[in-house]
Write a protein that holds these residues in place. Structure first.
Motif, PDB file in Angstrom:
ATOM      1  N   ALA A 243       0.822  -1.120  -0.080  1.00 18.64           N
ATOM      2  CA  ALA A 243      -0.060   0.116  -0.055  1.00 18.64           C
ATOM      3  C   ALA A 243       0.953   1.280  -0.034  1.00 18.64           C
ATOM      4  O   ALA A 243       0.652   2.264  -0.897  1.00 18.64           O
ATOM      5  CB  ALA A 243      -1.088  -0.038   1.134  1.00 18.64           C
ATOM      6  N   ASP A 244       1.903   1.310   0.772  1.00 19.60           N
ATOM      7  CA  ASP A 244       2.786   2.541   0.941  1.00 19.60           C
ATOM      8  C   ASP A 244       4.061   2.432  -0.035  1.00 19.60           C
ATOM      9  O   ASP A 244       4.494   3.567   0.151  1.00 19.60           O
ATOM     10  CB  ASP A 244       3.328   2.648   2.412  1.00 19.60           C
ATOM     11  CG  ASP A 244       2.127   2.667   3.437  1.00 19.60           C
ATOM     12  OD1 ASP A 244       1.025   3.280   3.214  1.00 19.60           O
ATOM     13  OD2 ASP A 244       1.969   2.264   4.334  1.00 19.60           O
ATOM     14  N   GLY A 245       4.300   1.306  -0.758  1.00 18.19           N
ATOM     15  CA  GLY A 245       5.516   1.264  -1.488  1.00 18.19           C
ATOM     16  C   GLY A 245       6.551   0.902  -0.485  1.00 18.19           C
ATOM     17  O   GLY A 245       6.576   0.685   0.670  1.00 18.19           O
ATOM     18  N   TYR A 246       7.726   0.467  -1.373  1.00 20.04           N
ATOM     19  CA  TYR A 246       8.842  -0.010  -0.641  1.00 20.04           C
ATOM     20  C   TYR A 246      10.206   0.625  -0.830  1.00 20.04           C
ATOM     21  O   TYR A 246      10.157   1.591  -1.760  1.00 20.04           O
ATOM     22  CB  TYR A 246       9.244  -1.580  -1.302  1.00 20.04           C
ATOM     23  CG  TYR A 246       8.093  -2.419  -1.094  1.00 20.04           C
ATOM     24  CD1 TYR A 246       8.299  -3.212   0.276  1.00 20.04           C
ATOM     25  CD2 TYR A 246       7.222  -2.641  -2.049  1.00 20.04           C
ATOM     26  CE1 TYR A 246       7.185  -4.168   0.467  1.00 20.04           C
ATOM     27  CE2 TYR A 246       6.171  -3.665  -1.633  1.00 20.04           C
ATOM     28  CZ  TYR A 246       5.938  -4.486  -0.459  1.00 20.04           C
ATOM     29  OH  TYR A 246       5.320  -5.140  -0.237  1.00 20.04           O
ATOM     30  N   HIS A 247      10.835   0.684   0.145  1.00 21.45           N
ATOM     31  CA  HIS A 247      12.369   1.435   0.149  1.00 21.45           C
ATOM     32  C   HIS A 247      13.450   0.332   0.466  1.00 21.45           C
ATOM     33  O   HIS A 247      13.210  -0.252   1.110  1.00 21.45           O
ATOM     34  CB  HIS A 247      12.355   2.812   1.001  1.00 21.45           C
ATOM     35  CG  HIS A 247      11.367   3.697   0.691  1.00 21.45           C
ATOM     36  ND1 HIS A 247       9.951   3.795   1.085  1.00 21.45           N
ATOM     37  CD2 HIS A 247      11.861   4.901   0.298  1.00 21.45           C
ATOM     38  CE1 HIS A 247       9.521   4.852   0.755  1.00 21.45           C
ATOM     39  NE2 HIS A 247      10.810   5.482   0.168  1.00 21.45           N
ATOM     40  N   VAL A 248      14.492   0.567  -0.383  1.00 17.13           N
ATOM     41  CA  VAL A 248      15.868  -0.246  -0.251  1.00 17.13           C
ATOM     42  C   VAL A 248      16.940   0.307   0.049  1.00 17.13           C
ATOM     43  O   VAL A 248      17.292   1.482  -0.431  1.00 17.13           O
ATOM     44  CB  VAL A 248      15.877  -1.391  -1.419  1.00 17.13           C
ATOM     45  CG1 VAL A 248      16.029  -0.350  -2.778  1.00 17.13           C
ATOM     46  CG2 VAL A 248      16.852  -2.358  -1.264  1.00 17.13           C
ATOM     47  N   THR A 249      17.806  -0.141   0.953  1.00 20.07           N
ATOM     48  CA  THR A 249      18.993   0.284   1.490  1.00 20.07           C
ATOM     49  C   THR A 249      19.922  -0.676   1.282  1.00 20.07           C
ATOM     50  O   THR A 249      19.727  -1.665   2.181  1.00 20.07           O
ATOM     51  CB  THR A 249      18.905   1.182   2.869  1.00 20.07           C
ATOM     52  OG1 THR A 249      17.876   1.870   2.939  1.00 20.07           O
ATOM     53  CG2 THR A 249      20.350   1.701   3.368  1.00 20.07           C
TER      54      THR A 249
END
Length: 291
Positions: A243-249
């Motif tokens: 729903a909120d999207g993903y972030h990758v580090t």
């Protein structure tokens, strides 16, 4: 006093499965609950894909057991233990042979001994061009194994094929041979190579429908350079939701081949061959390892 009614404590006909209903679809993993259903329906036998028996061999005179002290020039064997665990996680039956010498006779004897019980052999180490690394020389006469430089990092040099033991494939042996994967010796390269090549193959052999790890597109929080012409796999932390999207580090320095970074990662960021730099905010394809 407990209440009683007509039909109490009786199971109705068809309560487990109705006429024409599919009780166990093809591709279902047979565990205790599924076996109970099959037995209750009167199926004494069902056709299944057996769990592949996978033999794991680490090659290298420099390798010692994790519990042993390090001598000069030695390394603790991480790969045979890691790959055995990864194979068991797939649902296959793993047999860890442990460390085998680079000596040609010893390696050949080990391979021939293991062929009688292996559906697949996973070998790691001994793939470099140095004279002491003998895997290519030993596997050559035993079957149809080829070695290639794959456009990926880490894990550029790979081997795959089949081995037939004492009888060469072109000398009248009609058996298909035992598939063998020859993976790099570096622990990070070996584990990533397993994820990319071996894990999907084992799942296919076991009759699984979904062969690959889940994947999502995520927005990169950082930027880093990526080698031109090869696909880069970077241990990373993935957070977010559909729903909120993903972030990758990325964890640590991309390209540094850190076991610590891989141990802390829950995903692999996959950078295409054409990209020579990842920019902050760029959408990155990720393979989900955990969760």
């Amino acid at each position: 006093m407990a209440l009683r009614w007509r039909g109490a404590y009786l199971r109705g006909v068809g309560s487990d499965a109705g006429v024409g209903e599919v009780a166990l679809a093809a591709g279902t993993r047979m565990g205790a609950r599924q076996i109970a259903l099959a037995a209750a329906l009167g199926r004494g036998r069902v056709r299944v894909h057996p769990a592949p028996r996978v033999v794991v061999i680490a090659v290298g005179d420099e390798l010692v057991l994790p519990s042993d002290p390090l001598r000069e020039g030695a390394l603790h064997d991480a790969n045979s233990h890691a790959l055995t665990s990864a194979i068991a996680d797939v649902g296959a039956a793993a047999v860890r042979v442990g460390v085998v010498s680079d000596d040609r006779a010893s390696l050949r004897e080990c391979l021939q001994d293991q062929l009688v019980r292996a559906d697949v052999i996973v070998l790691t180490g001994g793939l470099s061009e140095y004279a002491r690394d003998t895997v290519k020389d030993v596997l050559g006469p035993l079957g149809t194994v080829r070695f290639d430089h794959v456009a990926m990092t880490p894990g550029g040099r790979q081997g795959f094929g089949t081995v037939h033991g004492d009888v060469r494939a072109d000398d009248g042996d009609d058996s298909p041979g035992v598939p063998i994967f020859a993976l790099p010796g570096h622990p990070v390269a070996a584990q990533i190579s397993f994820e990319v090549f071996v894990r999907p193959a084992l799942r296919a052999m076991a009759g699984e429908v979904d062969l690959y790890r889940p994947s999502v597109a995520a927005q990169s929080t950082d930027g880093w350079p990526s080698p031109a012409g090869v696909r880069q796999f970077v241990p990373a932390t993935l957070v977010g939701s559909p729903a909120d999207g993903y972030h990758v580090t990325p964890i640590g320095t991309p390209g540094s081949l850190s076991l610590t970074a891989l141990a802390q990662a829950n995903a692999l960021a996959v950078i295409p061959e054409r990209d020579v730099v990842v920019h902050p905010g760029q959408r990155v394809h990720c393979l989900v390892l955990d969760g």
